[in-house]
Design a protein around this motif. Structure first.
Motif, PDB file in Angstrom:
ATOM      1  N   SER A  58       0.832  -1.209   0.000  1.00 27.59           N
ATOM      2  CA  SER A  58       0.000   0.000   0.000  1.00 27.59           C
ATOM      3  C   SER A  58       0.866   1.258   0.000  1.00 27.59           C
ATOM      4  O   SER A  58       0.568   2.219  -0.712  1.00 27.59           O
TER       5      SER A  58
ATOM      6  N   GLU B 258       2.351   1.718  -3.416  1.00 29.79           N
ATOM      7  CA  GLU B 258       1.302   2.117  -4.367  1.00 29.79           C
ATOM      8  C   GLU B 258       0.909   3.578  -4.156  1.00 29.79           C
ATOM      9  O   GLU B 258       0.799   4.343  -5.113  1.00 29.79           O
ATOM     10  N   GLU B 259       0.716   3.982  -2.900  1.00 27.96           N
ATOM     11  CA  GLU B 259       0.332   5.362  -2.593  1.00 27.96           C
ATOM     12  C   GLU B 259       1.423   6.352  -2.992  1.00 27.96           C
ATOM     13  O   GLU B 259       1.127   7.452  -3.433  1.00 27.96           O
ATOM     14  N   SER B 260       2.665   5.968  -2.820  1.00 29.38           N
ATOM     15  CA  SER B 260       3.769   6.871  -3.158  1.00 29.38           C
ATOM     16  C   SER B 260       4.034   6.915  -4.661  1.00 29.38           C
ATOM     17  O   SER B 260       4.759   7.785  -5.124  1.00 29.38           O
ATOM     18  N   ARG B 261       3.492   5.954  -5.373  1.00 32.16           N
ATOM     19  CA  ARG B 261       3.671   5.855  -6.828  1.00 32.16           C
ATOM     20  C   ARG B 261       5.133   5.708  -7.231  1.00 32.16           C
ATOM     21  O   ARG B 261       5.539   6.131  -8.309  1.00 32.16           O
TER      22      ARG B 261
END
Length: 156
Positions: free
Chosen positions: A139, A142-145
């Motif tokens: 997660s 994914e959130e930090s890309r």
């Protein structure tokens, strides 16, 4: 090694390199110095008292870069930054023949910006990581890309 550093099984390793470390902090407004830790016997190898170029005294440098010999298995590298002004660096009560630790103890942390995509080559999960940890790591990435590869360790 996992058991020595992460006995709870809830840990990860961030894989990087010296070149990545230097590049990740290249745009930092503060000078960065990376130094391998020197594992010494403090009884037979006294701390030096001379000053180093730039104002840091040997005693401060030794405090940051030396550890007792029993910790040598860590093969640690430290990143040191200098945010003191010229006057602070040369203040006798900070880096003189005696060290004013109350002055140093008030410095809890320094936030230094870095490029995580440059710094982190990949993330290695503990071989027995819990599903909760795995979810948190995936997660966060994914959130930090950040395009960072995550893998599970095959070493126990």
């Amino acid at each position: 090694m996992w058991n020595g550093y992460v006995p709870s099984k809830n840990g990860v390793v961030l894989k990087s390199s010296i070149a990545r470390l230097e590049a990740a902090f290249a745009d930092s407004p503060s000078d960065m110095l990376h130094a391998a830790i020197d594992y010494v016997d403090h009884n037979s190898e006294p701390i030096g008292k001379e000053r180093l170029p730039g104002g840091m005294s040997q005693i401060v440098f030794d405090m940051l870069t030396k550890k007792r010999r029993p910790y040598s298995g860590e093969s640690e590298l430290r990143l040191v930054t200098d945010t003191l002004t010229h006057a602070e660096k040369w203040a006798p009560n900070l880096v003189g023949s005696h060290l004013n630790t109350s002055t140093l103890n008030c410095i809890e942390s320094i936030n230094v910006g870095t490029n995580l995509q440059t710094l982190i080559e990949r993330i290695v999960m503990h071989p027995n990581a819990t599903p909760e940890l795995e979810q948190k790591v995936y997660s966060a990435i994914e959130e930090s890309r950040l395009p960072i590869h995550i893998e599970h360790s095959v070493l126990k």
